[in-house]
Write a protein that holds these residues in place. Structure first.
Motif, short mmCIF file in Angstrom:
data_model
loop_
_atom_site.label_atom_id
_atom_site.label_comp_id
_atom_site.label_asym_id
_atom_site.label_seq_id
_atom_site.Cartn_x
_atom_site.Cartn_y
_atom_site.Cartn_z
N PHE A 228 54.35 27.76 1.15
CA PHE A 228 53.33 27.17 2.01
C PHE A 228 53.26 25.65 1.97
N GLY A 229 54.02 25.03 1.08
CA GLY A 229 54.11 23.58 1.09
C GLY A 229 52.97 22.88 0.34
N VAL A 230 53.10 21.57 0.20
CA VAL A 230 52.09 20.80 -0.53
C VAL A 230 50.77 20.79 0.24
N GLY A 231 50.82 21.06 1.54
CA GLY A 231 49.58 21.11 2.32
C GLY A 231 48.60 22.12 1.75
N VAL B 97 46.83 20.51 -1.06
CA VAL B 97 45.83 19.57 -0.53
C VAL B 97 44.57 20.34 -0.16
N ARG B 98 44.74 21.53 0.42
CA ARG B 98 43.56 22.31 0.83
C ARG B 98 42.81 22.84 -0.38
#
Lengths: 109, 381
Positions: free
Chosen positions: A94-97, A100-101
């Motif tokens: 799902f990535g670093v995003g 961040v969430r």
């Protein structure tokens, strides 16, 4: 592979689907109880099953699971090595995003 | 022809230009990376660019020779944003010193003349944008308000009229093409659309896709965001509003007369965007902490992430052969650096044009330009 063990994979997904309601409330006890259930189900998963679960998650569910992983890592426990592996798998998908969430979302687990 | 020139730096007669053929972008190091560029703005014909080196200075340089044409320190504190209107040729700068200056180039005396604008805010100004018709400008401030400033002919100065209603700092500002509606993004987790109609400056009041016109400072619409709303942008035709959240999300709101706005949310896998710009009604570029502009495109009905603009050049990596020499090299790397490929191989961001968060995104001809605290100004194709 023990077919009974598959129960825990769907248990985890079920708990993730129930999570939004709990995240929206301010009841710390309810959040704690639900988190304990999630940690219990995660403990029953093997490495391979954890990978299968991550592969089958939708982005929203992935975000929620990552939040529980970070919550689990807040306290020292024998489960932490498994949580680190799970975190790596989730971030790979799902990535670093998604991290961040975990940090930015005011609705916490 | 492209194959022949790929990878070769073409020497330039002009100072300071580096043209990267691979990714179709021009990079200019305006200031050292220890100083950084706070914001920039292009002149109407793109022959000059104004910028601030993260200080109270305004500098205007020639865009071809990079010679400095103008430098001034009217502001007392760091300049947070600037905007140069393509028709009126007015440059507006705003600063943490709670003021704005409108710079007017006097053609006879060939000098820039600043006019102080008292914004009447008790905190820093963060963002400033000219309305499309150049008659007003909006300033986003930490004082939870948005002064809308216009020129009063009788008194020969700029006055401000306040839009309040925000609960926290206003980070993003965007004008609707009709110059009477302005959208704001704030760190109170909301994006709002306000009426900025000023009688006497604007003609007849219009309400675009909204049912009824409202009074100055009233909201036409309000949207939630799960993170601070860092940036807002309107499409050229005014039908779509985009806002970016600090939770690595971007939201596209489609307005249509007679129906409620439809919000489409995209939560993406990369770092948050802090600047947005519509390149057309169906193409948007966002830039932020990934140091790489991201393109979003509208396909038929919905918006989706298309691609990053900056691409890694394909390097000829020595194939992991099974001969003795390469295996020796692998073990040596593992011994020295801990990874089989070596220290430099996995450097995920060293190849990028920008080496710092992109903090300013402006239109440049039919494309866009970006600047960053790494001191660079990059023009993208």
């Amino acid at each position: 592979p023990d077919p009974r063990k598959k129960v825990w994979m769907s248990a985890v997904k079920g708990l993730l689907d129930e999570a939004p309601a709990i995240m929206g409330s301010k009841d710390a006890a309810a959040k704690s109880a639900h988190a304990t259930k999630v940690f219990g189900s995660l403990a029953k998963l093997s490495d391979k099953q954890a990978q299968e679960v991550v592969d089958s998650l939708e982005p929203e569910q992935g975000d929620i699971l990552l939040k529980y992983v970070y919550r689990g890592l807040e306290t020292a426990s024998d489960q932490n090595p498994a949580y680190f592996k799970l975190q790596a798998k989730l971030v790979e998908k799902f990535g670093v995003g998604s991290i961040v969430r975990v940090l930015a979302d005011r609705k916490t687990v | 022809a492209w194959g022949a020139t790929r990878g070769r730096r073409v020497p330039q007669l002009l100072l300071g230009w580096v043209c990267a053929w691979e990714s179709m972008a021009s990079v200019q190091q305006l200031v050292d990376a220890t100083i950084g560029v706070g914001c920039h703005a292009w002149s109407p014909g793109y022959e000059q660019v104004a910028y601030s080196p993260n200080s109270n200075e305004v500098r205007i340089v020639d865009a071809t020779s990079w010679a400095e044409n103008f430098r001034s320190e009217e502001h007392d504190m760091v300049i947070s944003a600037m905007d140069w209107h393509p028709e009126t040729n007015f440059l507006v700068t705003c600063s943490h010193d709670r003021n704005a200056f409108v710079w007017n180039f006097d053609e006879k005396e060939k000098v820039w003349k600043p006019s102080l604008v008292i914004l009447r805010i008790e905190r820093a100004a963060l963002n400033v944008k000219w309305s499309p018709d150049g008659q007003k400008f909006a300033v986003g401030s930490s004082a939870k308000s948005v002064p809308i400033c216009y020129y009063e002919q009788d008194n020969n100065w700029w006055v401000s009229k306040m839009i309040k209603k925000h609960k926290s700092s206003v980070l993003g500002i965007a004008w609707h093409p009709n110059s009477q509606i302005v959208a704001t993004g704030a760190s109170d987790f909301k994006a709002r659309v306000f009426c900025a109609y000023v009688a006497g400056v604007d003609g007849a009041q219009v309400s675009a896709e909204f049912a009824e016109p409202v009074a100055f400072g009233d909201t036409y619409a309000e949207f939630n965001c799960a993170g601070w709303t860092e940036a807002v942008a309107y499409s050229p035709d005014g039908s779509t509003l985009a806002f970016a959240g600090h939770d690595s999300s971007i939201h596209f709101v489609t307005f249509a007369a007679g129906s409620s706005p439809v919000v489409h949310t995209i939560r993406f896998s990369f770092l948050p965007l802090v600047q947005l710009l519509f390149l057309s009604d169906s193409k948007l570029v966002g830039a932020g902490h990934d140091m790489n502009p991201a393109i979003f495109e509208k396909n038929e009905k919905s918006w989706a992430f298309a691609d990053f603009v900056d691409k890694k050049k394909e390097t000829k990596v020595a194939a992991g052969g099974s001969d003795v020499k390469s295996r020796m090299a692998m073990w040596q790397n593992k011994d020295k650096t801990g990874t089989a490929a070596g220290a430099k191989a996995d450097d995920e961001t060293a190849w990028m044009k920008h080496q710092g968060t992109i903090t300013c995104l402006k239109p440049y001809k039919s494309s866009f330009s970006t600047s960053s605290p790494d001191g660079k100004l990059v023009i993208w194709e």
